[in-house]
Design an enzyme around this catalytic site. Structure first.
Site, mmCIF file in Angstrom:
data_model
loop_
_atom_site.group_PDB
_atom_site.id
_atom_site.type_symbol
_atom_site.label_atom_id
_atom_site.label_comp_id
_atom_site.label_asym_id
_atom_site.label_seq_id
_atom_site.Cartn_x
_atom_site.Cartn_y
_atom_site.Cartn_z
ATOM 1 N N ALA A 26 0.911 -1.042 0.077
ATOM 2 C CA ALA A 26 0.041 -0.026 0.002
ATOM 3 C C ALA A 26 0.852 1.255 0.033
ATOM 4 O O ALA A 26 0.631 2.289 -0.552
ATOM 5 C CB ALA A 26 -0.733 -0.108 1.026
ATOM 6 N N ASP A 106 -5.190 -1.851 -6.926
ATOM 7 C CA ASP A 106 -5.330 -0.706 -7.558
ATOM 8 C C ASP A 106 -5.024 -0.444 -8.893
ATOM 9 O O ASP A 106 -5.367 0.501 -9.736
ATOM 10 C CB ASP A 106 -4.845 0.465 -6.774
ATOM 11 C CG ASP A 106 -3.271 0.656 -6.505
ATOM 12 O OD1 ASP A 106 -2.732 -0.038 -7.462
ATOM 13 O OD2 ASP A 106 -2.893 1.036 -5.574
ATOM 14 N N HIS A 123 -3.318 -10.121 -4.303
ATOM 15 C CA HIS A 123 -4.823 -9.906 -3.831
ATOM 16 C C HIS A 123 -5.718 -9.544 -4.785
ATOM 17 O O HIS A 123 -6.876 -9.032 -4.638
ATOM 18 C CB HIS A 123 -4.931 -8.816 -2.638
ATOM 19 C CG HIS A 123 -4.013 -9.075 -1.553
ATOM 20 N ND1 HIS A 123 -3.598 -8.260 -0.630
ATOM 21 C CD2 HIS A 123 -3.491 -10.421 -1.052
ATOM 22 C CE1 HIS A 123 -2.556 -8.877 0.215
ATOM 23 N NE2 HIS A 123 -2.394 -9.978 -0.160
ATOM 24 N N CYS A 131 -16.442 -13.404 -13.588
ATOM 25 C CA CYS A 131 -17.111 -14.368 -13.077
ATOM 26 C C CYS A 131 -16.643 -15.335 -12.220
ATOM 27 O O CYS A 131 -15.639 -16.010 -12.516
ATOM 28 C CB CYS A 131 -17.920 -15.244 -14.291
ATOM 29 S SG CYS A 131 -18.887 -16.600 -14.068
ATOM 30 N N CYS A 156 -23.192 -13.312 -14.673
ATOM 31 C CA CYS A 156 -22.285 -13.429 -16.064
ATOM 32 C C CYS A 156 -23.236 -13.792 -16.946
ATOM 33 O O CYS A 156 -24.123 -14.599 -17.148
ATOM 34 C CB CYS A 156 -21.433 -14.732 -15.620
ATOM 35 S SG CYS A 156 -20.379 -15.019 -17.169
ATOM 36 N N SER A 197 5.653 -1.943 1.597
ATOM 37 C CA SER A 197 4.929 -2.859 2.540
ATOM 38 C C SER A 197 5.441 -3.298 3.863
ATOM 39 O O SER A 197 6.775 -3.196 4.094
ATOM 40 C CB SER A 197 4.937 -4.254 1.627
ATOM 41 O OG SER A 197 4.569 -5.266 2.548
ATOM 42 N N SER A 198 4.652 -3.371 4.809
ATOM 43 C CA SER A 198 5.050 -3.433 6.329
ATOM 44 C C SER A 198 5.331 -5.094 6.391
ATOM 45 O O SER A 198 5.950 -5.497 7.499
ATOM 46 C CB SER A 198 4.345 -2.950 7.238
ATOM 47 O OG SER A 198 2.913 -3.409 7.035
#
Ligand SMILES: [Zn+2]
Length: 256
Positions: A26, A106, A123, A131, A156, A197-198
């Site tokens: 993020a 994003d 992710h 679908c 769908c 990133s942590s």
């Protein structure tokens, strides 16, 4: 270490590496105006997430998920690639970086000009839908007007299956192909570069550890400390855009 020293050290590491795999979280998108969803005050924290089972189980949950999805999209409509995204795109373009593994949904690596096949999304991706039965992609620009006109969550067109934003929800299994690709990249690189990133969300955080165990060097650029700082070869706690901006220019990115 001053910022200039940190940048010089990172440049040395990148320049002396054969294959640099980027790994982003993020933090690379905050400069783009996309807040870290785990940070206090983030719109993501206002609502309890809708677990995958609930999404599958009720049309009302799907309706609510799509309402939230489009409300969120409106907040970040103008988000564009940050200096960090563009610096990594430059490393991909000059052949230094074979691919970027990302925890983000994003689509800003794509927006920075990196080809989709060089981006591994752990992710998923929130910029389109798919679908759940046949995998067919559905564009949000077609789903949204229908949803807003009818209030009915999309189905769908090809198979009648449930259509969902192409992100990985709470309770949804991780994408196997992405995991396998990320593992192969971690094992094939000689520098693993973490940006923003942590490294607390597993299994994502397993990849830098895997690369390190396999003999690669590990560099971490993140505003906050991470769980792998102690084993990294270089740790830079600073603004990502400021640290990576030199890599946008030719001289900042000269191979050793
Ligand atoms: Zn389908």
């Amino acid at each position: 270490m001053t910022r200039a020293d940190a940048i010089a050290s990172l440049r040395d590491l990148v320049g002396s590496s054969r294959s640099v795999v980027g790994f982003t979280g993020a933090g690379i998108s905050t400069e783009s105006g996309v807040p870290d969803f785990r940070s206090p005050g983030s719109p993501w924290m206002r609502n309890k997430p809708i677990p995958f089972e609930a999404f599958l189980g009720s049309v009302e949950a799907r309706r609510e998920a799509w309402r939230r999805k489009f409300a969120m999209d409106d907040l970040y409509r103008d988000a564009g690639p940050s200096r960090g995204h563009r610096a990594l795109a430059a490393l991909v373009a000059d052949g230094t970086m074979p691919a970027i593994i990302t925890q983000n949904i994003d689509g800003l690596h794509q927006a920075s000009g990196v080809a989709e096949e060089k981006i591994v999304e752990l992710h998923g991706n929130g910029t389109y839908a798919a679908c759940l039965s046949c995998g067919l992609r559905h564009g949000l620009d077609r789903i949204r007007p229908r949803f807003e006109a009818t209030g009915e969550p999309p189905g769908c067109e090809a198979c009648g299956g449930i259509v969902k934003s192409a992100t990985i929800s709470f309770g949804q299994s991780m994408p196997e192909q992405a995991i396998r690709r990320a593992q192969a990249l971690a094992l094939g690189c000689d520098l693993f570069l973490v940006v923003g990133s942590s490294l607390v969300v597993f299994p994502a955080a397993a990849f830098p550890a895997l690369a390190k165990r396999n003999g690669a060097r590990l560099a971490i650029v993140n505003r906050e400390p991470t769980d792998l700082d102690a084993v990294a070869d270089l740790v830079i706690h600073d603004e990502i855009g400021d640290v990576l901006e030199p890599f946008l220019s030719q001289e900042g990115n000269t191979r050793a």
